[in-house]
Motif scaffolding. Structure first.
Motif, mmCIF file in Angstrom:
data_model
loop_
_atom_site.group_PDB
_atom_site.id
_atom_site.type_symbol
_atom_site.label_atom_id
_atom_site.label_comp_id
_atom_site.label_asym_id
_atom_site.label_seq_id
_atom_site.Cartn_x
_atom_site.Cartn_y
_atom_site.Cartn_z
ATOM 1 N N ASP A 76 0.818 -1.220 0.000
ATOM 2 C CA ASP A 76 0.000 0.000 0.000
ATOM 3 C C ASP A 76 0.853 1.273 0.000
ATOM 4 O O ASP A 76 0.328 2.390 0.059
ATOM 5 C CB ASP A 76 -0.958 0.011 1.191
ATOM 6 N N GLY A 77 2.185 1.104 -0.056
ATOM 7 C CA GLY A 77 3.083 2.249 -0.096
ATOM 8 C C GLY A 77 3.505 2.768 1.260
ATOM 9 O O GLY A 77 4.356 3.669 1.345
ATOM 10 N N GLN A 78 2.928 2.235 2.329
ATOM 11 C CA GLN A 78 3.269 2.682 3.675
ATOM 12 C C GLN A 78 4.549 1.984 4.154
ATOM 13 O O GLN A 78 4.834 0.854 3.779
ATOM 14 C CB GLN A 78 2.120 2.369 4.648
ATOM 15 N N TRP A 79 5.291 2.686 5.008
ATOM 16 C CA TRP A 79 6.492 2.083 5.566
ATOM 17 C C TRP A 79 6.129 0.877 6.423
ATOM 18 O O TRP A 79 5.086 0.869 7.086
ATOM 19 C CB TRP A 79 7.275 3.093 6.402
ATOM 20 N N LEU A 80 6.974 -0.095 6.385
ATOM 21 C CA LEU A 80 6.785 -1.294 7.201
ATOM 22 C C LEU A 80 6.719 -0.893 8.667
ATOM 23 O O LEU A 80 7.513 -0.058 9.129
ATOM 24 C CB LEU A 80 7.976 -2.228 6.967
ATOM 25 N N PRO A 81 5.799 -1.438 9.448
ATOM 26 C CA PRO A 81 5.763 -1.120 10.879
ATOM 27 C C PRO A 81 6.974 -1.711 11.604
ATOM 28 O O PRO A 81 7.753 -2.480 11.027
ATOM 29 C CB PRO A 81 4.465 -1.774 11.352
ATOM 30 N N ASP A 82 7.126 -1.365 12.856
ATOM 31 C CA ASP A 82 8.303 -1.787 13.620
ATOM 32 C C ASP A 82 8.410 -3.300 13.753
ATOM 33 O O ASP A 82 9.509 -3.821 13.978
ATOM 34 C CB ASP A 82 8.278 -1.155 15.020
ATOM 35 N N LEU A 83 7.308 -4.014 13.640
ATOM 36 C CA LEU A 83 7.356 -5.475 13.704
ATOM 37 C C LEU A 83 7.885 -5.981 12.358
ATOM 38 O O LEU A 83 7.146 -6.156 11.395
ATOM 39 C CB LEU A 83 5.960 -6.045 13.987
ATOM 40 N N GLU A 84 9.181 -6.194 12.302
ATOM 41 C CA GLU A 84 9.863 -6.482 11.040
ATOM 42 C C GLU A 84 9.980 -7.991 10.814
ATOM 43 O O GLU A 84 10.616 -8.684 11.605
ATOM 44 C CB GLU A 84 11.255 -5.845 11.042
ATOM 45 N N PRO A 85 9.380 -8.535 9.762
ATOM 46 C CA PRO A 85 9.415 -9.989 9.545
ATOM 47 C C PRO A 85 10.818 -10.475 9.184
ATOM 48 O O PRO A 85 11.562 -9.805 8.459
ATOM 49 C CB PRO A 85 8.445 -10.198 8.375
ATOM 50 N N ALA A 86 11.167 -11.643 9.705
ATOM 51 C CA ALA A 86 12.483 -12.227 9.453
ATOM 52 C C ALA A 86 12.559 -12.771 8.035
ATOM 53 O O ALA A 86 11.598 -13.360 7.530
ATOM 54 C CB ALA A 86 12.767 -13.337 10.456
ATOM 55 N N ILE A 87 13.702 -12.588 7.404
ATOM 56 C CA ILE A 87 13.915 -13.115 6.050
ATOM 57 C C ILE A 87 13.729 -14.633 6.046
ATOM 58 O O ILE A 87 13.127 -15.195 5.121
ATOM 59 C CB ILE A 87 15.334 -12.750 5.555
ATOM 60 N N TYR A 92 10.585 -16.351 -0.937
ATOM 61 C CA TYR A 92 11.035 -15.321 -1.875
ATOM 62 C C TYR A 92 9.833 -14.596 -2.483
ATOM 63 O O TYR A 92 9.843 -13.366 -2.624
ATOM 64 C CB TYR A 92 11.906 -15.928 -2.965
ATOM 65 N N GLU A 93 8.780 -15.339 -2.822
ATOM 66 C CA GLU A 93 7.586 -14.726 -3.390
ATOM 67 C C GLU A 93 6.986 -13.714 -2.418
ATOM 68 O O GLU A 93 6.545 -12.622 -2.830
ATOM 69 C CB GLU A 93 6.558 -15.789 -3.742
ATOM 70 N N GLU A 94 6.946 -14.034 -1.137
ATOM 71 C CA GLU A 94 6.405 -13.105 -0.138
ATOM 72 C C GLU A 94 7.276 -11.854 -0.028
ATOM 73 O O GLU A 94 6.764 -10.733 0.101
ATOM 74 C CB GLU A 94 6.307 -13.805 1.213
ATOM 75 N N ILE A 95 8.579 -12.013 -0.101
ATOM 76 C CA ILE A 95 9.485 -10.870 -0.011
ATOM 77 C C ILE A 95 9.286 -9.927 -1.194
ATOM 78 O O ILE A 95 9.399 -8.698 -1.070
ATOM 79 C CB ILE A 95 10.945 -11.357 0.076
#
Length: 329
Positions: A76-87, A92-95
């Motif tokens: 949606d163009g918004q910055w990722l929230p502080d809860l940052e998902p682990a690589i 890869y598709e999700e990333i």
């Protein structure tokens, strides 16, 4: 020292190599294909970057072990929230759903790089994407300083190290680029795996003494420096571990250590020199190369002394190709 890619990192009389850090992070979005291509096109032959495995074991080029809020936008163009998902917890598709072409100028991390271009629709690249890029004839002299990251949250660290090295080496071999790649890490156990799995590819030992402050917005490497704190000679430890390059943190440079490294046949490439005083000091101390987020700053420092960052081309050898229209810049 007969392995060909080492020559691309070897300094000499009035010659200091320049390595673009994550491409040219000070100017272009870090660890992106567009950043790498821009850096190579401007005449910087060597790239330093970071590789991790996704949940489905795809080697991707990312520094932190998680998507970073200050450099990642959601669909949606918004910055990722502080809860940052682990690589390691994303496929890869999700990333690929995320955009990593910009930096949040209001974040602490973003304030470090106010000159970085802000782009959109830029995806996290696979290692294979960068490898394919440098197979192009115009980048035939490009070399890679490929940093393999160690996952601090791995449930089976030994297996994770082995699988990561196997997947990385597989990608490198599949593109026939072993002779243009150096494997590079803070984790010396990963480097031991590199030597076991790919003995033909040189290993580069990153070091940072633990008393140094961590960098804002970046995963810490200080845990990997604890065994170095009271070492009589870090270069000797690197040589004993089978390294061909030693890559000390810019604030840890000392003339006696660089002299000792050269006595042992090690190349010395320091990271990450962005401040002009640090760059000048590294040149004075006689390093072989300098890793920088601002390759142009290193170029100007070298030019002011009558130094070069690439050897003169041999007779009938073309100079490194430049970005189309660069002569007009």
């Amino acid at each position: 020292m007969s392995i060909s890619q080492l020559d691309a990192f070897r300094g000499g009389d009035k010659l200091v190599r320049i390595v673009g850090h994550r491409g040219a992070r000070g100017l272009m979005p870090e660890n992106t294909l567009i950043g790498f291509e821009w850096t190579l096109s401007m005449g910087i032959e060597a790239l330093e970057f970071d590789v991790l495995l996704t949940k489905d074991e795809v080697p991707v080029i990312v520094h932190n072990h998680h998507l970073t809020a200050s450099t990642t936008r959601q669909p949606d163009g918004q910055w990722l929230p502080d809860l940052e998902p682990a690589i390691a917890q994303l496929t890869y598709e999700e990333i690929c759903a995320y955009d990593v072409g910009g930096i949040d100028s209001n974040s602490e991390y973003g304030m470090r790089f106010p000159e970085q271009m802000f782009l959109s629709n830029i995806k996290v690249p696979r290692l294979a994407d960068l490898l394919r890029l440098i197979t192009q004839p115009r980048f035939s002299r490009a070399v890679l300083m490929l940093e393999i990251k160690s996952d601090p949250h791995a449930t089976d660290p030994k297996l994770t190290r082995t699988r990561t090295v196997e997947k990385v080496v597989q990608d490198v071999r599949n593109t026939g680029l072993s002779h243009r790649t150096i494997l590079h890490s803070f984790d010396w156990e990963i480097l031991a795996e590199c030597q076991r799995i790919a003995p033909d590819i040189p290993t580069s030992f990153l070091t940072q003494l633990p008393e140094n402050d961590d960098h804002v917005g970046e995963d810490s490497s200080s845990n990997f420096g604890k065994h170095l704190q009271n070492a009589a000679s870090i270069p000797d430890l690197v040589a004993q571990a089978g390294g061909q390059l030693w890559c000390p943190y810019i604030k840890d440079l000392a003339a006696k250590d660089i002299e000792r490294a050269h006595q042992l046949g090690l190349l010395v490439i320091t990271w990450t020199a962005n401040d002009i005083n640090d760059i000048e000091n590294a040149i004075d101390l006689g390093v072989d190369g300098i890793v920088s987020d601002y390759p142009g700053r290193v170029q100007h420092a070298l030019l002011s002394r009558g130094y070069a960052w690439m050897p003169k081309p041999l007779e009938n050898q073309e100079e490194f190709p430049r970005f189309p229209g660069a002569a007009a810049l």
